[in-house]
Design a protein around this motif. Structure first.
Motif, PDB file in Angstrom:
ATOM      1  N   UNK A 142       0.793  -1.230   0.000  1.00 21.25           N
ATOM      2  CA  UNK A 142       0.000   0.000   0.000  1.00 21.25           C
ATOM      3  C   UNK A 142       0.826   1.281   0.000  1.00 21.25           C
ATOM      4  N   UNK A 143       2.070   1.206   0.487  1.00 15.70           N
ATOM      5  CA  UNK A 143       2.855   2.442   0.583  1.00 15.70           C
ATOM      6  C   UNK A 143       3.555   2.776  -0.737  1.00 15.70           C
ATOM      7  N   UNK A 182       5.986   0.812  18.433  1.00 18.99           N
ATOM      8  CA  UNK A 182       6.567  -0.032  17.388  1.00 18.99           C
ATOM      9  C   UNK A 182       6.064  -1.462  17.502  1.00 18.99           C
ATOM     10  N   UNK A 183       6.155  -2.010  18.736  1.00 21.36           N
ATOM     11  CA  UNK A 183       5.790  -3.417  18.898  1.00 21.36           C
ATOM     12  C   UNK A 183       4.330  -3.669  18.531  1.00 21.36           C
ATOM     13  N   UNK A 184       3.435  -2.805  19.010  1.00 18.61           N
ATOM     14  CA  UNK A 184       2.024  -3.089  18.726  1.00 18.61           C
ATOM     15  C   UNK A 184       1.729  -2.926  17.241  1.00 18.61           C
ATOM     16  N   UNK A 185       2.410  -1.990  16.581  1.00 12.71           N
ATOM     17  CA  UNK A 185       2.181  -1.820  15.137  1.00 12.71           C
ATOM     18  C   UNK A 185       2.664  -3.047  14.366  1.00 12.71           C
ATOM     19  N   UNK A 186       3.835  -3.548  14.719  1.00 10.00           N
ATOM     20  CA  UNK A 186       4.382  -4.713  14.008  1.00 10.00           C
ATOM     21  C   UNK A 186       3.524  -5.950  14.279  1.00 10.00           C
ATOM     22  N   UNK A 187       3.114  -6.084  15.556  1.00 12.85           N
ATOM     23  CA  UNK A 187       2.343  -7.252  15.956  1.00 12.85           C
ATOM     24  C   UNK A 187       0.965  -7.302  15.298  1.00 12.85           C
ATOM     25  N   UNK A 188       0.347  -6.148  15.106  1.00  9.42           N
ATOM     26  CA  UNK A 188      -1.015  -6.140  14.575  1.00  9.42           C
ATOM     27  C   UNK A 188      -1.031  -6.349  13.055  1.00  9.42           C
ATOM     28  N   UNK A 209       7.655   1.192   5.910  1.00  8.56           N
ATOM     29  CA  UNK A 209       6.601   2.121   5.467  1.00  8.56           C
ATOM     30  C   UNK A 209       5.232   1.772   6.051  1.00  8.56           C
ATOM     31  N   UNK A 210       4.992   0.471   6.251  1.00  4.31           N
ATOM     32  CA  UNK A 210       3.683   0.074   6.763  1.00  4.31           C
ATOM     33  C   UNK A 210       3.498   0.497   8.218  1.00  4.31           C
ATOM     34  N   UNK A 211       4.588   0.508   8.988  1.00  6.92           N
ATOM     35  CA  UNK A 211       4.442   0.881  10.399  1.00  6.92           C
ATOM     36  C   UNK A 211       4.867   2.334  10.639  1.00  6.92           C
ATOM     37  N   UNK A 212       5.201   3.055   9.570  1.00  9.52           N
ATOM     38  CA  UNK A 212       5.695   4.432   9.721  1.00  9.52           C
ATOM     39  C   UNK A 212       4.738   5.338  10.498  1.00  9.52           C
ATOM     40  N   UNK A 213       3.419   5.280  10.247  1.00  5.41           N
ATOM     41  CA  UNK A 213       2.532   6.151  11.030  1.00  5.41           C
ATOM     42  C   UNK A 213       2.645   5.878  12.533  1.00  5.41           C
ATOM     43  N   UNK A 214       2.761   4.605  12.891  1.00  4.54           N
ATOM     44  CA  UNK A 214       2.886   4.259  14.308  1.00  4.54           C
ATOM     45  C   UNK A 214       4.231   4.730  14.854  1.00  4.54           C
ATOM     46  N   UNK A 215       5.291   4.628  14.031  1.00  8.74           N
ATOM     47  CA  UNK A 215       6.606   5.107  14.470  1.00  8.74           C
ATOM     48  C   UNK A 215       6.550   6.613  14.702  1.00  8.74           C
ATOM     49  N   UNK A 216       5.853   7.336  13.819  1.00  9.93           N
ATOM     50  CA  UNK A 216       5.739   8.785  13.972  1.00  9.93           C
ATOM     51  C   UNK A 216       5.007   9.121  15.264  1.00  9.93           C
ATOM     52  N   UNK A 217       3.939   8.380  15.541  1.00 11.16           N
ATOM     53  CA  UNK A 217       3.190   8.594  16.777  1.00 11.16           C
ATOM     54  C   UNK A 217       4.083   8.349  17.993  1.00 11.16           C
ATOM     55  N   UNK A 218       4.818   7.247  17.958  1.00  8.39           N
ATOM     56  CA  UNK A 218       5.716   6.926  19.057  1.00  8.39           C
ATOM     57  C   UNK A 218       6.760   8.012  19.241  1.00  8.39           C
ATOM     58  N   UNK A 219       7.237   8.556  18.128  1.00 11.81           N
ATOM     59  CA  UNK A 219       8.275   9.585  18.185  1.00 11.81           C
ATOM     60  C   UNK A 219       7.731  10.865  18.826  1.00 11.81           C
ATOM     61  N   UNK A 220       6.546  11.275  18.397  1.00 17.03           N
ATOM     62  CA  UNK A 220       5.958  12.508  18.923  1.00 17.03           C
ATOM     63  C   UNK A 220       5.648  12.358  20.419  1.00 17.03           C
ATOM     64  N   UNK A 221       5.116  11.204  20.806  1.00 17.27           N
ATOM     65  CA  UNK A 221       4.807  10.977  22.214  1.00 17.27           C
ATOM     66  C   UNK A 221       6.090  10.944  23.044  1.00 17.27           C
ATOM     67  N   UNK A 222       7.148  10.339  22.500  1.00 16.78           N
ATOM     68  CA  UNK A 222       8.426  10.295  23.204  1.00 16.78           C
ATOM     69  C   UNK A 222       8.955  11.708  23.423  1.00 16.78           C
ATOM     70  N   UNK A 223       8.852  12.525  22.370  1.00 19.13           N
ATOM     71  CA  UNK A 223       9.342  13.907  22.481  1.00 19.13           C
ATOM     72  C   UNK A 223       8.584  14.647  23.581  1.00 19.13           C
ATOM     73  N   UNK A 224       7.264  14.483  23.594  1.00 23.26           N
ATOM     74  CA  UNK A 224       6.445  15.188  24.584  1.00 23.26           C
ATOM     75  C   UNK A 224       6.795  14.732  25.996  1.00 23.26           C
ATOM     76  N   UNK A 225       6.967  13.422  26.138  1.00 20.55           N
ATOM     77  CA  UNK A 225       7.301  12.890  27.464  1.00 20.55           C
ATOM     78  C   UNK A 225       8.665  13.401  27.912  1.00 20.55           C
ATOM     79  N   UNK A 226       9.620  13.457  26.983  1.00 21.20           N
ATOM     80  CA  UNK A 226      10.966  13.926  27.307  1.00 21.20           C
ATOM     81  C   UNK A 226      10.926  15.407  27.694  1.00 21.20           C
ATOM     82  N   UNK A 227      10.144  16.179  26.959  1.00 20.26           N
ATOM     83  CA  UNK A 227      10.062  17.614  27.209  1.00 20.26           C
ATOM     84  C   UNK A 227       9.474  17.893  28.592  1.00 20.26           C
ATOM     85  N   UNK A 228       8.537  17.058  29.006  1.00 20.35           N
ATOM     86  CA  UNK A 228       7.862  17.293  30.277  1.00 20.35           C
ATOM     87  C   UNK A 228       8.552  16.659  31.469  1.00 20.35           C
TER      88      UNK A 228
END
Lengths: 347, 252
Positions: free
Chosen positions: A95-96, B140-146, B172-191
């Motif tokens: 899909x990508x 990452x893990x939940x995206x790969x597992x699902x 590429x298939x798990x990229x959206x989940x990686x992006x989410x994980x990255x943004x959440x990590x940044x927020x947690x680190x900042x706080x």
């Protein structure tokens, strides 16, 4: 038959899916694996492609071993090294990636540069009349378009054999015609195996048919032989025919209960064990006294504009208008025209 | 149900609105451009970005490994790795001291090689990585597992080796989940506050990040504290909006 086709020799045992079958096909262009859902067609294809490793068995494509569970020296060849591509009924396209990059994927995997692979992919798409789709994402394609792109992608990888799981199922009629053209073309150049539940897919397309019943081979041979002269009741049912077993007599086939069914002897001598596979299209329902075989209506099925009347021995396709008064339990008589041809159980 | 839902929204929204109401909007530019505020914001941004990079570079592979690993020890390892999600940050800070402090398990050896981590900017990054990493691993893990391995199987029949399949199909298939994980990590680190204070201390310009500065200013200069709090609040809302967009998209 083209020179590039290869023989297949395999014993595939996957107990958890109830599959244990032996397949031996001489170099044939297009092979149909015919069987109902759950008969093990997809499992056989997956084992040949290498996306599944059987518990026992072996498989060879011509002289090259694909896997041999009993021989640690041969072992299992990675799917990536087999050069056997597989198109399934699921969403196979990545899909990508765009359609173009999907088609280029297998070409890239052979070490071709990105630019050259894309150029080649363009040519493959153009040959399949799908160049308009090059920049689209798979999610925007119709089922038929996606199937055609997946087949073109599988061919672009230059495989030694192409495996297609129900290539005509779940797509509209127009797309099925286009896919049939693609499959026919593939079968002319490389060994192509299609799995299907519909004998109509094999007629006029396959050179060789293997009938699968609950994970084992019920019949195998040339399409003509298997579909018009099946040797098992199951294979006959898959071919849409009714199988009768008996002894050749002067005027036809004598069944075990003494009933004689009129048939051509076709080289058999009276007294020989014989079979006949009768298509319901060649059977008519007539007045009780005039027919060749007397029977009782056991079941009535409706198929589109035809009606299939089952007796205990035979079945007939009749015009629904003609059969409107028939009820289960009515005595009927079947007439056979043209007369069916007898053949030997050993073909 | 509706009154309860309204109450739930209120519990979260009212304190946020109260902060917005208390913010001295007119003085905001002045308050945020004070040297102490600028220094704290700069330090926070640098350390949180570095911690996020570490989370992605280390956490994503760990997530892939946990998804692929089938041993019964996998659950144990995952439980340990994800512990910082629920661990009080001050406990995390103590744990980091016991590991990397001068008297710590590895600290003594590091110290003998001339590396002192505790109470340095490195310690801030380490503390932030410690608390933020689980978000990346989990995403990452939940995206790969699902995912069904169907596309990977098909890619292998097309002749692709494992690394090509990984980079061209799986990532590429798990990229959206990686992006989410990255943004959440940044927020947690900042706080991050508790672990930083315990393991890195509160030295102006070195370890005093934005949350520490807010805590410090809250009594001496309440206006400065609320102005900085407003910055973190704005970042948090933007982060959540960013992080959950790809999740929604991939769920459709």
């Amino acid at each position: 038959m083209s020179a590039a086709t290869m023989s297949i020799d395999a014993h595939i045992a996957v107990p958890e899916r109830g599959v244990d079958c032996r397949i031996s096909i001489p170099g044939a262009g297009l092979i149909a694996l015919l069987g109902p859902n759950g008969s093990g067609k997809s499992t056989v294809l997956a084992a040949l492609a290498g996306t599944l490793t059987p518990a026992r068995g072996h498989a060879r494509l011509d002289q090259s071993v694909l896997f041999d569970v009993g021989d640690p020296g041969a072992g299992t060849i990675d799917a990536a090294a087999r050069r056997i591509t597989l198109v399934t009924q699921k969403d196979d396209l990545f899909p990508s990636l765009t359609v173009l990059d999907n088609v280029a994927f297998g070409i890239r995997a052979r070490g071709v540069s990105r630019a050259d692979a894309r150029a080649a992919a363009h040519q493959h798409l153009a040959a399949g009349d799908l160049e308009d789709l090059a920049d689209r994402r798979p999610a925007t394609l119709s089922g038929g378009q996606a199937r055609r792109v997946a087949i073109i992608r599988a061919l672009a990888a230059e495989p030694r054999a192409l495996l297609l799981d129900e290539p005509f199922a779940g797509i509209d009629v127009e797309a099925a015609i286009a896919v049939r053209g693609l499959v026919r073309q593939a079968g002319r150049t490389i060994t192509t195996v299609i799995a299907t539940h519909d004998a109509a897919d094999a007629w006029g397309l396959a050179d060789h048919v293997v009938v699968l019943d609950s994970g084992s081979v019920a019949d195998a041979g040339t399409t003509q032989a298997v579909l018009s002269q099946p040797v098992s009741r199951f294979a006959a049912a898959m071919a849409g025919r009714v199988l009768l077993r008996g002894t050749a007599a002067a005027t036809g086939l004598t069944l075990d209960d003494g009933t004689v069914v009129a048939a051509e002897l076709c080289g058999l001598s009276p007294g020989d064990a014989a079979l006949v596979a009768i298509s319901p299209r060649h059977v008519q329902v007539t007045e009780a006294v005039n027919g060749d075989v007397t029977d009782v209506v056991a079941r009535i099925e409706h198929h589109g504009d035809a009606m299939r009347v089952w007796g205990h021995l035979l079945a007939a396709d009749v015009d629904p208008e003609q059969g409107v008064d028939l009820r289960v339990g009515d005595p009927i008589s079947f007439a056979l025209a043209p007369r069916p041809e007898l053949y030997s159980p050993t073909r | 149900m509706i009154p309860l839902a309204l109450a739930a929204a209120g519990v979260i929204a009212i304190p946020i609105l109260a902060t917005v109401a208390r913010t001295p909007w007119g003085q905001l530019p002045e308050l945020l451009s004070s040297p102490a505020a600028m220094q704290a914001m700069g330090l926070s941004l640098r350390t949180a970005v570095l911690a996020t990079v570490l989370c992605v570079v280390l956490g994503a592979p760990l997530g892939f490994a946990l998804a692929a690993w089938t041993s019964r020890w996998q659950r144990v390892v995952r439980a340990v790795v994800l512990a910082p999600l629920v661990l009080p940050p001050v406990v995390g800070g103590l744990a980091l001291l016991y590991a990397f402090g001068r008297q710590g398990l590895l600290g003594g050896w590091l110290s003998s090689m001339g590396i002192d981590i505790a109470f340095s900017t490195t310690a801030v990054v380490l503390a932030q990585t410690f608390v933020a990493m689980p978000f990346m691993v989990l995403a990452t893990e939940s995206a790969v597992r699902s995912r069904s391995p169907h596309h990977e199987s098909i890619a292998s029949t097309l002749g692709a080796g494992r690394s090509r399949i990984f980079w061209a199909v799986t990532v590429p298939a798990v990229a959206p989940a990686l992006a989410t994980g990255m943004v959440l990590s940044f927020a947690r680190a900042l706080g991050e506050f508790g672990a930083t204070l315990t393991f890195a201390g509160s030295m102006e310009g070195v370890t005093r990040t934005l949350p520490l500065e807010i805590y410090l200013q809250r009594e001496s200069d309440a206006a400065a504290a609320v102005a900085l709090a407003m910055v973190l609040l704005a970042v948090a809302i933007v982060v959540v909006a960013l992080a959950y967009r790809p999740l929604m998209r991939s769920a459709r």
